[in-house]
Write a protein that holds these residues in place. Structure first.
Motif, PDB file in Angstrom:
ATOM      1  N   CYS A  49     -15.575  17.442 -14.736  1.00 27.52           N
ATOM      2  CA  CYS A  49     -14.679  16.747 -14.264  1.00 27.52           C
ATOM      3  C   CYS A  49     -14.121  16.033 -15.263  1.00 27.52           C
ATOM      4  N   LEU A  50     -12.981  16.215 -15.713  1.00 23.94           N
ATOM      5  CA  LEU A  50     -12.533  15.525 -16.787  1.00 23.94           C
ATOM      6  C   LEU A  50     -11.478  14.624 -16.429  1.00 23.94           C
ATOM      7  N   ALA A  51     -11.727  13.784 -15.356  1.00 26.37           N
ATOM      8  CA  ALA A  51     -10.977  12.674 -15.101  1.00 26.37           C
ATOM      9  C   ALA A  51     -11.822  11.884 -14.060  1.00 26.37           C
ATOM     10  N   GLU A  52     -11.427  10.577 -13.540  1.00 29.55           N
ATOM     11  CA  GLU A  52     -12.033   9.890 -12.659  1.00 29.55           C
ATOM     12  C   GLU A  52     -12.023  10.711 -11.307  1.00 29.55           C
ATOM     13  N   LYS A  53     -13.228  10.696 -10.660  1.00 27.70           N
ATOM     14  CA  LYS A  53     -13.328  11.639  -9.538  1.00 27.70           C
ATOM     15  C   LYS A  53     -12.680  11.011  -8.572  1.00 27.70           C
ATOM     16  N   PRO A  54     -11.816  11.630  -7.712  1.00 27.38           N
ATOM     17  CA  PRO A  54     -10.847  11.159  -6.733  1.00 27.38           C
ATOM     18  C   PRO A  54     -11.888  10.654  -5.722  1.00 27.38           C
ATOM     19  N   ALA A  55     -11.341   9.711  -5.052  1.00 29.65           N
ATOM     20  CA  ALA A  55     -12.162   9.079  -3.789  1.00 29.65           C
ATOM     21  C   ALA A  55     -11.868  10.104  -2.811  1.00 29.65           C
ATOM     22  N   GLY A  56     -12.915  10.156  -1.952  1.00 33.03           N
ATOM     23  CA  GLY A  56     -12.709  11.236  -0.726  1.00 33.03           C
ATOM     24  C   GLY A  56     -12.965  12.514  -0.779  1.00 33.03           C
ATOM     25  N   ILE A  57     -13.085  13.064  -2.271  1.00 26.98           N
ATOM     26  CA  ILE A  57     -13.536  14.345  -2.758  1.00 26.98           C
ATOM     27  C   ILE A  57     -14.881  14.651  -3.061  1.00 26.98           C
ATOM     28  N   VAL A  58     -15.529  15.576  -2.867  1.00 28.64           N
ATOM     29  CA  VAL A  58     -17.095  15.562  -3.445  1.00 28.64           C
ATOM     30  C   VAL A  58     -16.806  16.437  -4.404  1.00 28.64           C
ATOM     31  N   VAL A  59     -17.161  16.228  -5.852  1.00 24.53           N
ATOM     32  CA  VAL A  59     -17.180  17.050  -6.774  1.00 24.53           C
ATOM     33  C   VAL A  59     -18.600  17.134  -7.194  1.00 24.53           C
ATOM     34  N   HIS A  60     -18.853  18.742  -7.442  1.00 23.73           N
ATOM     35  CA  HIS A  60     -20.171  19.125  -8.146  1.00 23.73           C
ATOM     36  C   HIS A  60     -19.908  19.965  -9.314  1.00 23.73           C
ATOM     37  N   GLU A  61     -20.492  19.107 -10.415  1.00 21.42           N
ATOM     38  CA  GLU A  61     -20.300  19.468 -11.575  1.00 21.42           C
ATOM     39  C   GLU A  61     -21.671  20.592 -12.022  1.00 21.42           C
ATOM     40  N   LEU A  62     -21.452  21.368 -12.437  1.00 18.72           N
ATOM     41  CA  LEU A  62     -22.440  22.599 -12.605  1.00 18.72           C
ATOM     42  C   LEU A  62     -22.980  22.449 -14.266  1.00 18.72           C
ATOM     43  N   GLY A  63     -22.082  21.865 -15.048  1.00 14.59           N
ATOM     44  CA  GLY A  63     -22.479  21.858 -16.552  1.00 14.59           C
ATOM     45  C   GLY A  63     -21.703  22.649 -17.521  1.00 14.59           C
ATOM     46  N   THR A  64     -21.427  22.360 -18.567  1.00 10.50           N
ATOM     47  CA  THR A  64     -20.466  23.089 -19.204  1.00 10.50           C
ATOM     48  C   THR A  64     -21.214  24.357 -19.847  1.00 10.50           C
ATOM     49  N   ILE A  65     -20.252  25.444 -20.238  1.00  9.01           N
ATOM     50  CA  ILE A  65     -20.804  26.885 -20.701  1.00  9.01           C
ATOM     51  C   ILE A  65     -20.012  26.866 -22.174  1.00  9.01           C
ATOM     52  N   ALA A  66     -20.705  27.548 -23.328  1.00 11.70           N
ATOM     53  CA  ALA A  66     -19.870  27.898 -24.247  1.00 11.70           C
ATOM     54  C   ALA A  66     -18.767  28.573 -23.902  1.00 11.70           C
ATOM     55  N   PRO A  67     -17.482  27.977 -24.577  1.00  8.97           N
ATOM     56  CA  PRO A  67     -16.269  28.783 -24.017  1.00  8.97           C
ATOM     57  C   PRO A  67     -16.079  30.128 -24.766  1.00  8.97           C
ATOM     58  N   ARG A  68     -16.765  30.673 -25.679  1.00 11.53           N
ATOM     59  CA  ARG A  68     -16.676  31.869 -26.433  1.00 11.53           C
ATOM     60  C   ARG A  68     -17.869  32.734 -26.430  1.00 11.53           C
ATOM     61  N   PRO A  69     -17.659  33.704 -26.309  1.00 11.69           N
ATOM     62  CA  PRO A  69     -16.592  34.687 -25.771  1.00 11.69           C
ATOM     63  C   PRO A  69     -16.309  34.400 -24.276  1.00 11.69           C
ATOM     64  N   ARG A  70     -14.889  34.418 -24.217  1.00  7.88           N
ATOM     65  CA  ARG A  70     -14.229  34.082 -23.102  1.00  7.88           C
ATOM     66  C   ARG A  70     -14.817  34.814 -21.718  1.00  7.88           C
ATOM     67  N   TRP A  71     -14.766  36.141 -21.920  1.00  4.41           N
ATOM     68  CA  TRP A  71     -15.079  36.699 -20.761  1.00  4.41           C
ATOM     69  C   TRP A  71     -16.792  36.257 -20.258  1.00  4.41           C
ATOM     70  N   LEU A  72     -17.287  36.155 -21.424  1.00  8.43           N
ATOM     71  CA  LEU A  72     -19.032  35.945 -21.084  1.00  8.43           C
ATOM     72  C   LEU A  72     -19.100  34.435 -20.398  1.00  8.43           C
ATOM     73  N   ALA A  73     -17.962  33.549 -20.858  1.00  7.26           N
ATOM     74  CA  ALA A  73     -18.128  32.062 -20.142  1.00  7.26           C
ATOM     75  C   ALA A  73     -17.645  32.439 -18.762  1.00  7.26           C
ATOM     76  N   LEU A  74     -16.697  33.254 -18.440  1.00  4.99           N
ATOM     77  CA  LEU A  74     -16.154  33.450 -17.126  1.00  4.99           C
ATOM     78  C   LEU A  74     -17.235  34.135 -16.223  1.00  4.99           C
ATOM     79  N   LEU A  75     -18.026  35.212 -16.680  1.00  2.29           N
ATOM     80  CA  LEU A  75     -19.092  35.753 -16.147  1.00  2.29           C
ATOM     81  C   LEU A  75     -20.082  34.674 -15.709  1.00  2.29           C
ATOM     82  N   ARG A  76     -20.535  33.870 -16.554  1.00  2.00           N
ATOM     83  CA  ARG A  76     -21.894  33.121 -16.512  1.00  2.00           C
ATOM     84  C   ARG A  76     -21.328  31.992 -15.461  1.00  2.00           C
TER      85      ARG A  76
END
Length: 361
Positions: A49-76
């Protein structure tokens, strides 16, 4: 027993970056908060989450993934989401994806399909990257029961490249717009005016063409200015090598200065929607854009002009000149993010109604 759909919906949105940090990301950020305000239970799965988490919305952060190659980041990321859902089932929830997933009910398509690669030379198709991107795209569309394009332009492209899945397409749900500062009514000096260009991806959005258009117009309007918001100055300075003043390179700004423009010029080569277009119109700035912009259907004759990409420099200059000379004010474009959320409500309820028909209780 007759099954019913609760007025309060359980909604789970999936996006890699949650926050107002890009066009797609702002779309998700705005509609999730509006859906919350409409009384629905909203959760978000993301990498971060790249902003302050909005009140009343539950945000589940799974952790960042290496952005390249893009297709692998999307798959992971897709695999992480699938594992999370397996460990944290959400019965009765509508899973709404904005990514290349395999575990969703509804997907919103925010950009042109990768399948446009088939229009390129055959040798461009022979790579692992292309194969994987095409696999991820087809899987996303095949799994979804409802495919929501964010513009009519994207809808037509999806129907063209995936005709066997076209029955899943809903009506487009175009972005909302929030503007608080309006352009003051004014007449533009016959020898001047301010043309605005907004966009970080300046090549795709047509800055080189915009420079040529304004350069030609400056022969008749020597005080005409081109203001460029978005790209870094060093990236585009070379486009103005032959200019003696008459331009401003403002870099990136959260405020696009629309109210200072007399016309927004957006001759994009490819533009899935074009938030800058609707934002300019919401500020009561006339626009001149290319016909490959997803926002083109929203540009009425009294709001500006839409030209084919094949138009000549003279034709582009003539269209901009027509907007500079206009004596009337363009209408204000109005579309709230609540309007967008309400359109999604209809799609969610349609999906749930279909589920009840398939699995009556």
């Amino acid at each position: 027993m007759t099954a019913t759909i609760d007025k309060k919906l359980k909604l789970l949105h999936v996006v890699r970056r949650y926050g107002p940090v890009g066009g797609m990301e702002r779309y998700v950020w705005e509609i999730t908060r509006e859906l919350r305000d409409l009384g629905h239970q909203v959760e978000v799965i993301c990498e971060e989450c790249l902003a302050e988490k909005p009140a009343g919305i539950v945000v589940h952060e799974l952790g960042t993934i290496a952005p390249r190659p893009r297709w692998l980041a999307l798959l992971r990321f897709g695999k992480r989401v699938a594992r999370w859902l397996e460990a944290n089932p959400r019965p009765g929830s509508v899973i709404h994806s904005h990514e290349r997933l395999s575990s969703h009910h509804i997907t919103t398509f925010h950009g042109p399909p990768f399948a446009t690669v088939f229009e390129k030379p055959w040798w461009r198709l022979i790579s692992l990257r292309v194969a994987m991107q095409l696999f991820l795209e087809r899987r996303e569309l095949s799994v979804a029961t409802h495919i929501v394009p964010n513009s009519q332009f994207i809808s037509k492209q999806l129907a063209h490249y995936y005709p066997e899945l076209a029955h899943k397409l809903t009506d487009p749900v175009v972005p909302g717009v929030t503007v608080t500062v309006l352009r003051e009514p004014r007449r533009v000096a016959v020898d001047g005016g301010i043309i605005g260009f907004v966009g970080r991806e300046w090549q795709r959005k047509g800055l080189p063409l915009a420079v040529k258009i304004v350069a030609q117009m400056r022969r008749e309007r020597p005080d005409l200015q081109l203001r460029v918001v978005g790209p870094e100055v060093k990236e585009v300075q070379h486009l103005f090598a032959d200019w003696q003043g008459g331009y401003q390179l403002l870099g990136w700004s959260d405020q696009a200065h629309y109210a200072e423009f007399d016309v927004l010029l957006h001759p994009a080569r490819a533009e899935p929607y074009g938030m800058v277009i609707s934002e300019a119109m919401a500020t009561r700035v006339p626009v001149v854009i290319s016909d490959v912009c997803g926002a083109a259907p929203q540009v009425t004759a009294d709001a500006g002009a839409v030209l084919p990409l094949a138009a000549t420099i003279a034709e582009w200059a003539g269209a901009v000149e027509g907007q500079l000379r206009r004596s009337d004010e363009p209408p204000r474009f109005l579309r709230s993010w609540q309007d967008v959320a309400l359109e999604y409500e209809i799609i969610y309820r349609e999906f749930l109604a279909g589920q009840l028909t398939l699995h009556p209780q």
